[in-house]
Design a protein around this motif. Structure first.
Motif, PDB file in Angstrom:
ATOM      1  N   GLY A  39       0.985  -1.186   0.055  1.00 45.58           N
ATOM      2  CA  GLY A  39      -0.001  -0.140   0.006  1.00 45.58           C
ATOM      3  C   GLY A  39       0.872   1.259  -0.077  1.00 45.58           C
ATOM      4  N   PHE A  40       0.176   2.565  -0.089  1.00 48.28           N
ATOM      5  CA  PHE A  40       0.786   3.585   0.000  1.00 48.28           C
ATOM      6  C   PHE A  40       1.782   3.945   1.346  1.00 48.28           C
ATOM      7  CE2 PHE A  40       1.201   8.433   0.144  1.00 48.28           C
ATOM      8  CZ  PHE A  40       1.857   8.501  -0.750  1.00 48.28           C
ATOM      9  N   ASN A  41       1.090   3.519   2.413  1.00 49.90           N
ATOM     10  CA  ASN A  41       1.793   3.640   3.638  1.00 49.90           C
ATOM     11  C   ASN A  41       1.254   2.280   4.611  1.00 49.90           C
ATOM     12  OD1 ASN A  41       2.860   3.914   6.250  1.00 49.90           O
ATOM     13  ND2 ASN A  41       2.123   6.070   6.443  1.00 49.90           N
ATOM     14  N   THR A  42       2.114   1.512   4.620  1.00 54.90           N
ATOM     15  CA  THR A  42       1.976   0.104   5.228  1.00 54.90           C
ATOM     16  C   THR A  42       2.618  -0.177   6.893  1.00 54.90           C
ATOM     17  OG1 THR A  42       3.920  -0.971   4.559  1.00 54.90           O
ATOM     18  CG2 THR A  42       2.111  -0.910   2.944  1.00 54.90           C
ATOM     19  N   ARG A  43       3.145   0.706   7.215  1.00 48.96           N
ATOM     20  CA  ARG A  43       3.847   0.731   8.459  1.00 48.96           C
ATOM     21  C   ARG A  43       2.923   0.049   9.556  1.00 48.96           C
ATOM     22  NH1 ARG A  43       2.627   2.409  13.388  1.00 48.96           N
ATOM     23  NH2 ARG A  43       2.006   4.343  12.254  1.00 48.96           N
ATOM     24  N   ASN A  44       1.806   0.752   9.827  1.00 50.03           N
ATOM     25  CA  ASN A  44       0.916   0.337  10.907  1.00 50.03           C
ATOM     26  C   ASN A  44       0.433  -1.110  10.714  1.00 50.03           C
ATOM     27  OD1 ASN A  44      -0.937   1.015   8.919  1.00 50.03           O
ATOM     28  ND2 ASN A  44      -2.013   2.165  10.123  1.00 50.03           N
ATOM     29  N   ILE A  45       0.199  -1.586   9.598  1.00 51.56           N
ATOM     30  CA  ILE A  45      -0.483  -2.850   9.253  1.00 51.56           C
ATOM     31  C   ILE A  45       0.553  -3.877   9.614  1.00 51.56           C
ATOM     32  CG2 ILE A  45      -1.557  -4.275   7.659  1.00 51.56           C
ATOM     33  CD1 ILE A  45      -2.344  -1.751   6.149  1.00 51.56           C
ATOM     34  N   GLY A  62       3.136 -12.052  15.502  1.00 50.53           N
ATOM     35  CA  GLY A  62       4.128 -13.310  15.410  1.00 50.53           C
ATOM     36  C   GLY A  62       4.241 -13.698  13.783  1.00 50.53           C
ATOM     37  N   TYR A  63       3.666 -13.095  12.895  1.00 52.44           N
ATOM     38  CA  TYR A  63       3.858 -13.240  11.593  1.00 52.44           C
ATOM     39  C   TYR A  63       5.091 -12.847  11.103  1.00 52.44           C
ATOM     40  CZ  TYR A  63      -1.249 -14.039  11.565  1.00 52.44           C
ATOM     41  OH  TYR A  63      -2.369 -14.674  11.759  1.00 52.44           O
ATOM     42  N   THR A  64       5.727 -13.570   9.914  1.00 50.31           N
ATOM     43  CA  THR A  64       6.647 -12.967   8.981  1.00 50.31           C
ATOM     44  C   THR A  64       6.184 -12.125   8.043  1.00 50.31           C
ATOM     45  OG1 THR A  64       7.899 -14.772   9.481  1.00 50.31           O
ATOM     46  CG2 THR A  64       8.839 -13.567   7.710  1.00 50.31           C
ATOM     47  N   VAL A  65       6.632 -10.848   8.014  1.00 50.13           N
ATOM     48  CA  VAL A  65       6.017  -9.805   7.244  1.00 50.13           C
ATOM     49  C   VAL A  65       7.082  -9.227   6.221  1.00 50.13           C
ATOM     50  CG1 VAL A  65       4.609  -7.587   7.271  1.00 50.13           C
ATOM     51  CG2 VAL A  65       4.595  -9.317   9.193  1.00 50.13           C
ATOM     52  N   CYS A  66       6.335  -9.283   4.882  1.00 50.63           N
ATOM     53  CA  CYS A  66       7.234  -8.228   3.988  1.00 50.63           C
ATOM     54  C   CYS A  66       6.428  -7.215   3.342  1.00 50.63           C
ATOM     55  CB  CYS A  66       7.626  -9.128   2.736  1.00 50.63           C
ATOM     56  SG  CYS A  66       8.772 -10.510   2.968  1.00 50.63           S
ATOM     57  N   SER A  67       6.861  -6.090   3.158  1.00 52.37           N
ATOM     58  CA  SER A  67       6.154  -4.881   2.729  1.00 52.37           C
ATOM     59  C   SER A  67       6.621  -4.373   1.503  1.00 52.37           C
ATOM     60  CB  SER A  67       6.239  -3.815   3.916  1.00 52.37           C
ATOM     61  OG  SER A  67       7.507  -3.656   4.133  1.00 52.37           O
ATOM     62  N   ILE A  68       5.436  -3.605   0.850  1.00 49.81           N
ATOM     63  CA  ILE A  68       6.043  -2.782  -0.451  1.00 49.81           C
ATOM     64  C   ILE A  68       5.107  -1.558   0.112  1.00 49.81           C
ATOM     65  CG2 ILE A  68       5.786  -2.485  -2.849  1.00 49.81           C
ATOM     66  CD1 ILE A  68       5.675  -5.585  -3.047  1.00 49.81           C
ATOM     67  N   ASP A  69       5.854  -0.368   0.168  1.00 52.90           N
ATOM     68  CA  ASP A  69       5.287   0.846   0.283  1.00 52.90           C
ATOM     69  C   ASP A  69       6.105   2.107  -0.190  1.00 52.90           C
ATOM     70  OD1 ASP A  69       7.019   1.901   2.341  1.00 52.90           O
ATOM     71  OD2 ASP A  69       5.328   2.275   3.613  1.00 52.90           O
ATOM     72  N   ALA A  70       5.479   3.225  -0.018  1.00 51.82           N
ATOM     73  CA  ALA A  70       6.169   4.543  -0.747  1.00 51.82           C
ATOM     74  C   ALA A  70       7.157   5.272   0.164  1.00 51.82           C
ATOM     75  CB  ALA A  70       4.984   5.359  -1.288  1.00 51.82           C
ATOM     76  N   PHE A  71       7.161   4.771   1.421  1.00 57.01           N
ATOM     77  CA  PHE A  71       8.093   5.294   2.264  1.00 57.01           C
ATOM     78  C   PHE A  71       9.387   4.706   2.887  1.00 57.01           C
ATOM     79  CE2 PHE A  71       4.031   7.646   2.443  1.00 57.01           C
ATOM     80  CZ  PHE A  71       4.466   8.679   2.241  1.00 57.01           C
ATOM     81  N   ARG A  72       8.972   3.188   3.087  1.00 58.10           N
ATOM     82  CA  ARG A  72       9.901   2.464   3.781  1.00 58.10           C
ATOM     83  C   ARG A  72      10.643   3.030   5.001  1.00 58.10           C
ATOM     84  NH1 ARG A  72      14.355   0.264   0.584  1.00 58.10           N
ATOM     85  NH2 ARG A  72      14.243  -1.636   1.897  1.00 58.10           N
TER      86      ARG A  72
END
Length: 399
Positions: free
Chosen positions: A8-14, A22-32
């Protein structure tokens, strides 16, 4: 289910909520942002930033980024800006309402007609064919997204035409079909955060929205955060309306409904068919992990209704200038123990989000005051450094 992709555009909170669950999370967002990278197994940059680019999103490019993470995903979760992602394009399940349900819920003209049919109070929306029938003042805003930064008030036909021309120059995608014109009403901006399965809905929290707060943003209608809970006599009615709407639109998981608390009662403004910006304050105030609860909704499970443990506040602070993030500024922002920490070497754009501040106190007033003090400390630090030629932060070229 273990490996999760949040996009998403901003995924930090999710992403951070999923990581805490406890999940293994990868993210794609506009800020990193720094804290996003710390809570993620890996992250990548969302290459689509404008409304036009998001509409032309290349799913094959997203798939290539997914493959580059080197893990097999058990589920994908879309955030802001990617609500309409085509579920059929991905081999893993998408933990979101159907694109059709989200499109209907996000279409403000369609929503206005459904609210009229359901007898739920709402501001009148004008279609492009009804511009001659407008009763001023009106709010002009994008049909979806935007965070309030493009919202304008028109008090005459001349002002309306000027605003429409201004928005089309800011982004060619802003046309009569993608802009909403609705009655401008007075009241306290607020929202209800809900969890829902196919058959049931649970209002989790009523939130006050911080909109256009001068010490957080120069923009009069910018989304500046939340305070949870929002104590109002209209809370019960707001929850009832919100519950009816998420079931009416067949939304599943974590969703939100925006309101104005007015002298005449609650007025529905819009539906957010996705995780909302209030995620942080809801989790802190209600002691709940919203990502886990969201995932459970797709298993047909709802939690018990939680009780508020404190007044949790989030303040989204915007930059008033082009701002290069060097190590000293990043470290200073880190001292505030907030979130959305800009990464060293990046640039905050004028009127773009800089960081988020948090407070959790026994009263609403204490929480907001804590946010204001934190914002003032950061602004003072930036101003003091801007006065020093060698450390000027107002221009990338001077750093």
């Amino acid at each position: 289910m273990q490996n999760i992709l949040v996009i998403g555009f901003n995924t930090r909170n999710i992403a951070c909520s999923a990581s805490r669950a406890g999940y293994t999370v990868c993210s794609i967002d506009a800020f990193r942002d720094l804290d996003l990278q710390k809570c993620s197994y890996s992250s990548a940059l969302l290459e689509y930033r404008t409304v036009k680019e998001l509409h032309q999103l290349d799913v094959s490019r997203i798939k290539a980024q997914m493959n580059a993470f080197g893990i097999e995903f058990d589920a994908l979760v879309p955030g802001s800006g990617l609500e309409m992602l085509d579920h059929k394009s991905f081999s893993c399940p998408v933990l979101a309402s159907s694109p059709d349900a989200m499109q209907k819920a996000s279409n403000k003209l369609y929503l206005s007609k459904r609210l009229e049919a359901l007898g739920i109070p709402h501001p009148r929306c004008y279609s492009p064919e009804e511009l001659d029938a407008i009763e001023y003042p009106v709010m002009v805003k994008p049909a979806s997204g935007g965070g309030g930064i493009f919202n304008r008030v028109a008090r005459s036909r001349k002002e309306l035409l000027t605003i429409l021309d201004e928005l089309s120059r800011l982004d060619p995608e802003f046309t009569e079909e993608t802009i909403v014109v609705q009655d401008f009403l007075e009241g306290t901006p607020s929202s209800v955060s809900l969890l829902s399965t196919k058959n049931e809905a649970l209002p989790v929290a009523v939130n006050e929205q911080l909109i256009g707060i001068p010490w957080l943003s120069r923009l009069p209608f910018a989304y500046c955060g939340n305070v949870t809970p929002f104590r109002t006599e209209q809370a019960e009615q707001m929850e009832a309306f919100a519950e009816e709407l998420v079931l009416e639109f067949k939304l599943i998981g974590s969703n939100g409904v925006d309101f104005l608390v007015s002298e005449k009662g609650p007025v529905v403004l819009e539906i957010n068919p996705r995780f909302q910006g209030s995620l942080d304050t809801v989790e802190k105030a209600m002691s709940i992990n919203l990502f886990e609860a969201h995932a459970d909704c797709f298993r047909g499970k709802l939690p018990e209704k939680p009780d508020a443990k404190c007044f949790a506040a989030r303040g989204v602070m915007y930059s008033d200038r082009e701002l290069f993030i060097d190590r000293k500024l990043m470290d200073f922002i880190l001292r505030e123990k907030g979130a959305d920490i800009p990464f060293q070497g990046t640039v905050a754009e004028p009127d773009g989000p800089l960081t988020s501040l948090f407070a959790c106190t026994s009263t609403r007033e204490e929480a907001v005051l804590s946010l204001e003090r934190g914002a003032n400390r950061i602004k003072a630090f930036i101003e003091n450094r801007a006065k020093k030629p060698r450390e000027c932060l107002s221009s990338v070229e001077k750093v």
